[in-house]
Write a protein that holds these residues in place. Structure first.
Motif, PDB file in Angstrom:
ATOM      1  N   LEU B 212       0.835  -1.147  -0.001  1.00 53.82           N
ATOM      2  CA  LEU B 212      -0.019  -0.110  -0.095  1.00 53.82           C
ATOM      3  C   LEU B 212       0.893   1.196   0.264  1.00 53.82           C
ATOM      4  CD1 LEU B 212      -2.894   1.188   0.563  1.00 53.82           C
ATOM      5  CD2 LEU B 212      -2.339   1.504   2.692  1.00 53.82           C
ATOM      6  N   ALA B 213       0.502   2.204  -0.576  1.00 54.10           N
ATOM      7  CA  ALA B 213       1.082   3.759  -0.585  1.00 54.10           C
ATOM      8  C   ALA B 213       0.130   4.535  -0.705  1.00 54.10           C
ATOM      9  CB  ALA B 213       2.010   3.749  -2.177  1.00 54.10           C
ATOM     10  N   TYR B 214       0.512   5.770   0.191  1.00 55.06           N
ATOM     11  CA  TYR B 214      -0.089   6.845   0.481  1.00 55.06           C
ATOM     12  C   TYR B 214       0.248   8.147  -0.539  1.00 55.06           C
ATOM     13  CZ  TYR B 214      -2.017   4.764   4.762  1.00 55.06           C
ATOM     14  OH  TYR B 214      -2.506   3.939   5.797  1.00 55.06           O
ATOM     15  N   LEU B 215      -0.462   8.520  -1.273  1.00 54.16           N
ATOM     16  CA  LEU B 215      -0.151   9.662  -2.278  1.00 54.16           C
ATOM     17  C   LEU B 215      -0.843  10.991  -2.085  1.00 54.16           C
ATOM     18  CD1 LEU B 215       0.245   7.413  -5.232  1.00 54.16           C
ATOM     19  CD2 LEU B 215       1.941   8.136  -4.046  1.00 54.16           C
ATOM     20  N   PRO B 216      -0.552  11.752  -1.004  1.00 55.78           N
ATOM     21  CA  PRO B 216      -1.330  13.042  -0.734  1.00 55.78           C
ATOM     22  C   PRO B 216      -1.004  14.146  -1.430  1.00 55.78           C
ATOM     23  CG  PRO B 216       0.439  12.692   0.955  1.00 55.78           C
ATOM     24  CD  PRO B 216       0.709  11.717  -0.107  1.00 55.78           C
ATOM     25  N   ASN B 217      -2.120  14.717  -1.962  1.00 53.93           N
ATOM     26  CA  ASN B 217      -1.919  16.009  -2.785  1.00 53.93           C
ATOM     27  C   ASN B 217      -2.953  16.994  -2.441  1.00 53.93           C
ATOM     28  OD1 ASN B 217      -0.968  17.827  -4.533  1.00 53.93           O
ATOM     29  ND2 ASN B 217      -2.255  17.149  -6.224  1.00 53.93           N
ATOM     30  N   LEU B 218      -2.769  17.999  -1.791  1.00 56.64           N
ATOM     31  CA  LEU B 218      -3.813  18.992  -1.470  1.00 56.64           C
ATOM     32  C   LEU B 218      -4.583  18.375  -0.557  1.00 56.64           C
ATOM     33  CD1 LEU B 218      -4.032  21.143  -4.688  1.00 56.64           C
ATOM     34  CD2 LEU B 218      -2.563  21.740  -2.715  1.00 56.64           C
ATOM     35  N   ALA B 219      -5.956  18.495  -0.733  1.00 55.02           N
ATOM     36  CA  ALA B 219      -7.070  17.985   0.057  1.00 55.02           C
ATOM     37  C   ALA B 219      -7.424  16.359  -0.173  1.00 55.02           C
ATOM     38  CB  ALA B 219      -8.336  18.546   0.199  1.00 55.02           C
ATOM     39  N   VAL B 220      -6.704  15.748  -1.032  1.00 62.64           N
ATOM     40  CA  VAL B 220      -6.841  14.425  -1.679  1.00 62.64           C
ATOM     41  C   VAL B 220      -5.645  13.715  -1.159  1.00 62.64           C
ATOM     42  CG1 VAL B 220      -6.905  13.011  -3.661  1.00 62.64           C
ATOM     43  CG2 VAL B 220      -8.434  15.055  -3.401  1.00 62.64           C
ATOM     44  N   ILE B 221      -6.175  12.374  -1.049  1.00 62.72           N
ATOM     45  CA  ILE B 221      -5.176  11.123  -0.598  1.00 62.72           C
ATOM     46  C   ILE B 221      -5.445   9.978  -1.616  1.00 62.72           C
ATOM     47  CG2 ILE B 221      -4.049   9.504   0.754  1.00 62.72           C
ATOM     48  CD1 ILE B 221      -4.994  11.525   3.231  1.00 62.72           C
ATOM     49  N   LYS B 222      -4.376   9.769  -2.504  1.00 60.73           N
ATOM     50  CA  LYS B 222      -4.421   8.553  -3.350  1.00 60.73           C
ATOM     51  C   LYS B 222      -3.879   7.435  -2.495  1.00 60.73           C
ATOM     52  CE  LYS B 222      -4.237  10.788  -7.727  1.00 60.73           C
ATOM     53  NZ  LYS B 222      -3.428  11.099  -8.899  1.00 60.73           N
ATOM     54  N   LEU B 223      -4.635   5.988  -2.447  1.00 60.55           N
ATOM     55  CA  LEU B 223      -4.257   4.971  -1.727  1.00 60.55           C
ATOM     56  C   LEU B 223      -3.949   4.003  -3.063  1.00 60.55           C
ATOM     57  CD1 LEU B 223      -6.703   4.496   1.224  1.00 60.55           C
ATOM     58  CD2 LEU B 223      -4.280   5.008   1.096  1.00 60.55           C
ATOM     59  N   ARG B 224      -2.795   3.768  -3.129  1.00 61.81           N
ATOM     60  CA  ARG B 224      -2.153   2.726  -4.317  1.00 61.81           C
ATOM     61  C   ARG B 224      -2.153   1.350  -3.876  1.00 61.81           C
ATOM     62  NH1 ARG B 224       2.321   4.764  -6.607  1.00 61.81           N
ATOM     63  NH2 ARG B 224       3.221   3.019  -5.456  1.00 61.81           N
ATOM     64  N   LEU B 225      -2.756   0.417  -4.167  1.00 62.14           N
ATOM     65  CA  LEU B 225      -2.411  -0.995  -3.968  1.00 62.14           C
ATOM     66  C   LEU B 225      -1.856  -1.848  -4.946  1.00 62.14           C
ATOM     67  CD1 LEU B 225      -5.953  -1.973  -2.507  1.00 62.14           C
ATOM     68  CD2 LEU B 225      -3.707  -2.241  -1.077  1.00 62.14           C
ATOM     69  N   SER B 226      -0.581  -2.325  -4.723  1.00 59.72           N
ATOM     70  CA  SER B 226       0.193  -3.029  -5.822  1.00 59.72           C
ATOM     71  C   SER B 226       0.323  -4.163  -5.364  1.00 59.72           C
ATOM     72  CB  SER B 226       1.562  -2.379  -5.813  1.00 59.72           C
ATOM     73  OG  SER B 226       1.516  -1.024  -6.226  1.00 59.72           O
ATOM     74  N   GLY B 227      -0.176  -5.392  -6.299  1.00 60.00           N
ATOM     75  CA  GLY B 227      -0.036  -6.623  -6.033  1.00 60.00           C
ATOM     76  C   GLY B 227       1.068  -7.320  -7.061  1.00 60.00           C
ATOM     77  N   VAL B 228       1.727  -8.506  -6.467  1.00 57.47           N
ATOM     78  CA  VAL B 228       2.444  -9.189  -7.456  1.00 57.47           C
ATOM     79  C   VAL B 228       2.003 -10.805  -7.428  1.00 57.47           C
ATOM     80  CG1 VAL B 228       4.848  -9.915  -7.978  1.00 57.47           C
ATOM     81  CG2 VAL B 228       4.309  -7.663  -6.859  1.00 57.47           C
ATOM     82  N   SER B 229       1.962 -11.263  -8.541  1.00 57.72           N
ATOM     83  CA  SER B 229       1.482 -12.794  -8.458  1.00 57.72           C
ATOM     84  C   SER B 229       1.805 -13.490  -9.759  1.00 57.72           C
ATOM     85  CB  SER B 229      -0.251 -12.939  -8.553  1.00 57.72           C
ATOM     86  OG  SER B 229      -0.258 -14.062  -8.494  1.00 57.72           O
ATOM     87  N   ASP B 230       1.698 -14.794  -9.740  1.00 67.82           N
ATOM     88  CA  ASP B 230       2.004 -15.545 -10.970  1.00 67.82           C
ATOM     89  C   ASP B 230       0.883 -15.654 -11.922  1.00 67.82           C
ATOM     90  OD1 ASP B 230       4.647 -16.018 -10.056  1.00 67.82           O
ATOM     91  OD2 ASP B 230       3.865 -18.142  -9.483  1.00 67.82           O
ATOM     92  N   GLU B 231      -0.359 -14.958 -11.364  1.00 61.90           N
ATOM     93  CA  GLU B 231      -1.370 -15.441 -12.225  1.00 61.90           C
ATOM     94  C   GLU B 231      -2.224 -14.049 -12.114  1.00 61.90           C
ATOM     95  OE1 GLU B 231      -5.295 -16.268 -12.600  1.00 61.90           O
ATOM     96  OE2 GLU B 231      -4.548 -16.511 -10.551  1.00 61.90           O
ATOM     97  N   ALA B 232      -3.115 -13.630 -13.239  1.00 60.34           N
ATOM     98  CA  ALA B 232      -3.538 -12.406 -13.152  1.00 60.34           C
ATOM     99  C   ALA B 232      -4.846 -12.523 -12.650  1.00 60.34           C
ATOM    100  CB  ALA B 232      -3.676 -11.773 -14.447  1.00 60.34           C
ATOM    101  N   SER B 233      -6.017 -13.565 -12.679  1.00 57.12           N
ATOM    102  CA  SER B 233      -7.219 -13.322 -12.200  1.00 57.12           C
ATOM    103  C   SER B 233      -7.617 -13.365 -10.873  1.00 57.12           C
ATOM    104  CB  SER B 233      -8.040 -14.398 -13.226  1.00 57.12           C
ATOM    105  OG  SER B 233      -7.770 -15.731 -12.739  1.00 57.12           O
TER     106      SER B 233
END
Lengths: 415, 415
Positions: B212-233
């Motif tokens: 998880l990453a927090y990306l704050p900018n002015l009044a907004v915070i973007k939360l980014r989830l990054s997942g790694v796996s062998d298989e997409a679905s």
């Protein structure tokens, strides 16, 4: 190793997945260069303790000054502070002045302080603290033998405030040996290569201790002369003589002898002449007004703006003639002049700027392709209008049109 | 060492004096990430053979893939090609197909080939050549044991063309990669630390392969989830389940489930609902209109804006009541609502946004300090207004007020 070399380390996963462009490095590099430091290289790494430590070690092998941005926020993904503690073999301690700074900041913004925010007041024991005037993460300054490591927040304006007010002055005090003077002149009406050819002989004959940089931006090229010497007044004299030579070659193509923004230049001219201004914008969509009002105190000369995107607002708010609009189209000399004159009349100013064009990416025709922009500047005595042909990129067209409008306005103000 | 890690090296003095922002790194990082590669770090170095070689050595110690941009032009300051020859213990040889590519390119552009251009056809003997479809400098692909080094031109569109058409496909063929998926949600109404506390338990329980990453900018915070796996679905399913949990915790504080700009979000809502909008701006000086019109096609829903800096224009252009203005002052609920309603009426739109405040740095009083901004959003059925207290920095206040106005507008559009 030169005494004034810097390495910049920017930290954040968001940089390395390409979610944001690292503009901090460029901003810092420019400011450091202007202050006489040389940026050896820049590195961007993940929020990862091993990577941060490795980058720090590599940097300290090569340079005396390491500037770090990012990763000092309150959340779990921010690792920089803990990594620096390990690196400098120290521990986090509570700092009352940092806490007080946060309290003041939050009081101004009507926010509650929570546990995580309180953690921002824990700082590495061996670091000097510089208060962050715009955010909760303090700036950490470490001395290691003769070297300096500074960790700053990654939020651009927090970093910029700290760099300008605290870090650059301290670095200059500590590392500067010789005198460095920059002089900037601003030129328009030339492409970069045409300008380079025009002044080639002069450039080749520059003394060894003077360097020239071309900084092109939209329709303007800044020429920056940077001189190094042991002694200030002789250097000042030499630089001024070189600028006199440039003046002889370039004449009225030079429009400023300092590194000042176009909107500040306009602000000074309007203030000096006690003139008021308004804008009537179509394709620039309010950007001209925004640039003018970015200057503190602009309410003294700026009265207002009408952005008339739709044709009937051009008629109702600016007094454009419906017949002319139908026959000539909005992107025409007739209409842009009516917009400028209308703005001057309805907004009761001495001067008005009007823009009407096709910003793109769609909406162009064979006759009026994307990037066609009419600009008009109108005063009581005179109205000047010009058709520009910019490119296909919307935001660049908006910026170019605004720059062109300011240059036209300036020409009319300096006569 | 993971099999799919990349290091990016960008070369050029112009980067390190801050003359240009290195956008190549961000572009490449985004494309590489989308293709399932992980960018380990990025480095920018001068046009200097020792620095280039050092960066290359450091990179090859850590990763299997090194992508280089810049420094392969025809002029004296470009050192990359010669440095790569030394590094790979090879020599420059003439390559007829590269020469032919340049001949074709120049014929299309009606240009003459000079000596400097001809030199571009000399390439390192041991490199695979990928033709540059948009410029004279060929792309150089080196294999070193199991590792790959690719040198590309620094001109953004030449690099982008080569990356998309040739380099990414080849890298994908050669390096088996795992699937990497990013999901971004956007949250407002929380400080970064308050949000972190709110979702702490959830964050701590995230599976190992999700970050998880927090990306704050002015009044907004973007939360980014990054997942790694062998298989997409399966990964997609896991990520979506995590986002469902976030939704339960945060509810209406989440305003977007993708990495989209605020003005695009507004654009989509207004287009979908076939509603038109105008702005009546005081302290934001046209910036709200500028942000709205930055979106291509905004003329479909944006009709225009009035920036009324002076009080008498608030009266004449927006119909604000002179008496109220005198008694309550421009920075008041009464006036900002009259501005919004006036804009809606005079500019004939469904919705209007109005702003009135003290952007600073001067002009504040005890009662209305710098940073006080009233914002109103008015529709036919409803007018909502709110007083904000921002900080002391003029351009930040303008940006914050604009962001706040968009958030208020969005709230009224999504009900």
């Amino acid at each position: 190793m030169r005494k004034n070399q810097v390495e910049i380390i920017t930290i954040g996963d968001e940089i390395l997945i390409g979610q944001i462009v690292d503009t901090n490095s460029a901003w810092m590099a420019r400011e450091l260069n202007n202050a006489g430091f040389e940026v050896h290289r820049t590195v961007s790494v993940h929020d990862n303790d091993k990577q941060i430590a490795a980058a720090l070690n590599e940097a300290l092998d090569k340079v005396d000054i390491v500037l770090i941005t990012g990763g000092i926020g309150p959340t779990k993904d921010d690792m920089t502070k803990q990594t620096l503690c390990t690196f400098f073999e120290t521990e986090l301690v509570y700092n009352e002045s940092v806490y007080q700074n946060i309290v003041d900041l939050f009081a101004n913004r009507n926010l509650q302080i929570n546990e995580l925010t309180k953690n921002q007041a824990y700082v590495p024991k061996c670091s000097d603290i510089i208060q962050n005037k715009a955010g909760t993460a303090p700036i950490l300054w470490f001395n290691k033998s003769e070297k300096v490591v500074v960790a700053m927040p990654g939020v651009p304006y927090e970093m910029q405030l700290a760099m300008s007010n605290d870090i650059l002055p301290r670095l200059l005090e500590r590392f500067r040996t010789s005198v460095l003077i920059h002089k900037t002149i601003q030129v328009y009406g030339y492409s970069e290569s045409a300008l380079a050819l025009k002044i080639a002989d002069w450039e080749n004959a520059l003394p060894q201790n003077i360097r020239l940089a071309y900084l092109p931006n939209l329709a303007v090229i800044k020429l920056r002369l940077s001189g190094v010497s042991d002694e200030a007044s002789g250097l000042e004299f030499t630089l001024n003589r070189q600028i006199e030579s440039l003046k002889e070659m370039l004449g009225s193509a030079i429009f400023a002898y300092e590194d000042v923004s176009m909107e500040q230049l306009i602000a000074d001219l309007l203030s000096d002449q006690h003139k008021t201004i308004a804008t009537a914008e179509s394709c620039t969509g309010g950007y001209v007004a925004h640039r003018i009002t970015a200057i503190p105190g602009s309410s003294r000369y700026f009265r207002g703006a009408v952005t008339a995107y739709s044709n009937d607002l051009k008629i109702s708010l600016l007094g454009v003639d419906r017949n002319d609009l139908e026959h000539e189209g909005a992107v025409s000399k007739t209409i842009v002049e009516q917009m400028a004159k209308g703005a001057r009349t309805y907004l009761k100013t001495d001067i008005a700027i009007a823009t009407s064009g096709i910003a793109g990416p769609d909406g162009g025709t064979d006759e009026k392709p994307v990037g066609s922009v009419w600009i008009s500047v109108s005063t009581k005595n005179e109205t000047r209008s010009r058709l520009f042909r910019f490119g296909n990129i919307r935001n660049i067209n908006i910026q170019r049109a605004t720059q062109a409008a300011f240059l036209m306005l300036r020409e009319m103000l300096v006569r």
